[in-house]
Write a protein that holds these residues in place. Structure first.
Motif, PDB file in Angstrom:
ATOM      1  N   ILE A  21       0.844  -1.191   0.000  1.00 33.23           N
ATOM      2  CA  ILE A  21       0.000   0.000   0.000  1.00 33.23           C
ATOM      3  C   ILE A  21       0.884   1.247   0.000  1.00 33.23           C
ATOM      4  O   ILE A  21       0.559   2.241  -0.652  1.00 33.23           O
ATOM      5  CB  ILE A  21      -0.991  -0.016   1.177  1.00 33.23           C
ATOM      6  CG1 ILE A  21      -1.983  -1.151   0.945  1.00 33.23           C
ATOM      7  CG2 ILE A  21      -1.682   1.326   1.343  1.00 33.23           C
ATOM      8  CD1 ILE A  21      -3.142  -1.230   1.868  1.00 33.23           C
ATOM      9  N   ALA A  22       2.000   1.193   0.700  1.00 34.31           N
ATOM     10  CA  ALA A  22       2.943   2.317   0.660  1.00 34.31           C
ATOM     11  C   ALA A  22       3.415   2.526  -0.774  1.00 34.31           C
ATOM     12  O   ALA A  22       3.485   3.660  -1.257  1.00 34.31           O
ATOM     13  CB  ALA A  22       4.127   2.056   1.592  1.00 34.31           C
ATOM     14  N   LYS A  23       3.725   1.450  -1.462  1.00 33.86           N
ATOM     15  CA  LYS A  23       4.174   1.561  -2.851  1.00 33.86           C
ATOM     16  C   LYS A  23       3.062   2.125  -3.732  1.00 33.86           C
ATOM     17  O   LYS A  23       3.314   2.940  -4.618  1.00 33.86           O
ATOM     18  CB  LYS A  23       4.643   0.198  -3.372  1.00 33.86           C
ATOM     19  CG  LYS A  23       5.365   0.285  -4.686  1.00 33.86           C
ATOM     20  CD  LYS A  23       6.077  -0.995  -5.027  1.00 33.86           C
ATOM     21  CE  LYS A  23       6.936  -0.815  -6.260  1.00 33.86           C
ATOM     22  NZ  LYS A  23       7.791  -1.977  -6.505  1.00 33.86           N
ATOM     23  N   ALA A  24       1.818   1.732  -3.483  1.00 34.99           N
ATOM     24  CA  ALA A  24       0.687   2.272  -4.246  1.00 34.99           C
ATOM     25  C   ALA A  24       0.535   3.775  -3.990  1.00 34.99           C
ATOM     26  O   ALA A  24       0.269   4.540  -4.923  1.00 34.99           O
ATOM     27  CB  ALA A  24      -0.593   1.527  -3.891  1.00 34.99           C
ATOM     28  N   PHE A  85       9.941  -0.122   5.611  1.00 33.70           N
ATOM     29  CA  PHE A  85       8.816  -0.969   5.214  1.00 33.70           C
ATOM     30  C   PHE A  85       9.251  -2.319   4.640  1.00 33.70           C
ATOM     31  O   PHE A  85       8.416  -3.177   4.352  1.00 33.70           O
ATOM     32  CB  PHE A  85       7.938  -0.234   4.192  1.00 33.70           C
ATOM     33  CG  PHE A  85       7.360   1.045   4.735  1.00 33.70           C
ATOM     34  CD1 PHE A  85       6.805   1.098   6.003  1.00 33.70           C
ATOM     35  CD2 PHE A  85       7.376   2.201   3.990  1.00 33.70           C
ATOM     36  CE1 PHE A  85       6.279   2.278   6.516  1.00 33.70           C
ATOM     37  CE2 PHE A  85       6.852   3.386   4.482  1.00 33.70           C
ATOM     38  CZ  PHE A  85       6.312   3.421   5.752  1.00 33.70           C
ATOM     39  N   GLY A  86      10.551  -2.540   4.463  1.00 39.45           N
ATOM     40  CA  GLY A  86      11.046  -3.840   4.018  1.00 39.45           C
ATOM     41  C   GLY A  86      10.594  -4.245   2.628  1.00 39.45           C
ATOM     42  O   GLY A  86      10.294  -5.405   2.390  1.00 39.45           O
ATOM     43  N   ILE A  87      10.566  -3.280   1.692  1.00 40.08           N
ATOM     44  CA  ILE A  87      10.112  -3.575   0.338  1.00 40.08           C
ATOM     45  C   ILE A  87      10.861  -2.658  -0.636  1.00 40.08           C
ATOM     46  O   ILE A  87      11.228  -1.541  -0.294  1.00 40.08           O
ATOM     47  CB  ILE A  87       8.584  -3.374   0.201  1.00 40.08           C
ATOM     48  CG1 ILE A  87       8.075  -3.842  -1.160  1.00 40.08           C
ATOM     49  CG2 ILE A  87       8.184  -1.948   0.477  1.00 40.08           C
ATOM     50  CD1 ILE A  87       6.552  -3.820  -1.283  1.00 40.08           C
ATOM     51  N   ASP A  88      11.099  -3.150  -1.838  1.00 43.43           N
ATOM     52  CA  ASP A  88      11.702  -2.335  -2.883  1.00 43.43           C
ATOM     53  C   ASP A  88      10.648  -1.335  -3.368  1.00 43.43           C
ATOM     54  O   ASP A  88       9.566  -1.731  -3.799  1.00 43.43           O
ATOM     55  CB  ASP A  88      12.170  -3.220  -4.041  1.00 43.43           C
ATOM     56  CG  ASP A  88      12.721  -2.426  -5.211  1.00 43.43           C
ATOM     57  OD1 ASP A  88      13.153  -1.276  -5.008  1.00 43.43           O
ATOM     58  OD2 ASP A  88      12.713  -2.960  -6.340  1.00 43.43           O
ATOM     59  N   LEU A  89      10.973  -0.059  -3.285  1.00 43.12           N
ATOM     60  CA  LEU A  89      10.008   0.972  -3.661  1.00 43.12           C
ATOM     61  C   LEU A  89      10.367   1.661  -4.972  1.00 43.12           C
ATOM     62  O   LEU A  89       9.931   2.778  -5.220  1.00 43.12           O
ATOM     63  CB  LEU A  89       9.884   1.992  -2.535  1.00 43.12           C
ATOM     64  CG  LEU A  89       9.269   1.448  -1.233  1.00 43.12           C
ATOM     65  CD1 LEU A  89       9.325   2.510  -0.140  1.00 43.12           C
ATOM     66  CD2 LEU A  89       7.851   0.992  -1.468  1.00 43.12           C
ATOM     67  N   THR A  90      11.126   0.992  -5.806  1.00 42.92           N
ATOM     68  CA  THR A  90      11.421   1.546  -7.118  1.00 42.92           C
ATOM     69  C   THR A  90      10.129   1.659  -7.915  1.00 42.92           C
ATOM     70  O   THR A  90       9.354   0.706  -7.983  1.00 42.92           O
ATOM     71  CB  THR A  90      12.424   0.653  -7.873  1.00 42.92           C
ATOM     72  OG1 THR A  90      13.604   0.554  -7.074  1.00 42.92           O
ATOM     73  CG2 THR A  90      12.756   1.236  -9.234  1.00 42.92           C
ATOM     74  N   LEU A  91       9.902   2.826  -8.483  1.00 42.41           N
ATOM     75  CA  LEU A  91       8.664   3.058  -9.230  1.00 42.41           C
ATOM     76  C   LEU A  91       8.866   2.868 -10.712  1.00 42.41           C
ATOM     77  O   LEU A  91       9.850   3.038 -11.273  1.00 42.41           O
ATOM     78  CB  LEU A  91       8.131   4.465  -8.947  1.00 42.41           C
ATOM     79  CG  LEU A  91       7.862   4.758  -7.481  1.00 42.41           C
ATOM     80  CD1 LEU A  91       7.415   6.200  -7.306  1.00 42.41           C
ATOM     81  CD2 LEU A  91       6.790   3.834  -6.947  1.00 42.41           C
TER      82      LEU A  91
END
Length: 91
Positions: A21-24, A85-91
């Protein structure tokens, strides 16, 4: 989930629990920046990661200014968020 009307602490916990959801949120913010280049958000923040970090983690401009204009320059907000957040946030 991750409602902007809940407390900052609760939003952070929810983003940690649901990092996609953070990535969204970041994707939506990036689309906004691309379609509204003259917006105040684009003028104030260098990128969507900086904007998101300020919105989620800081309640006052004074606190944000201390972090975003530190002695050693601006932090890498993308890396900070990815670590948090422990996730790759590359857009």
């Amino acid at each position: 989930m991750c409602c902007p009307l809940v407390s900052r602490r609760k939003r952070i916990i929810e983003f940690q629990k649901y990092p996609k959801i953070a990535k969204a949120y970041l994707r939506a913010g990036q689309r906004f920046r691309e379609t509204h280049p003259d917006s105040k958000a684009c003028q104030r923040y260098d990128n969507v990661y900086e904007w998101f970090t300020c919105d989620v983690f800081y309640s006052s401009n004074a606190d944000w200014n201390k972090v975003s204009t530190g002695l050693f320059g601006k932090p890498d907000f993308k890396k900070f968020l990815e670590d948090k957040f422990g996730i790759d946030l590359t857009l």
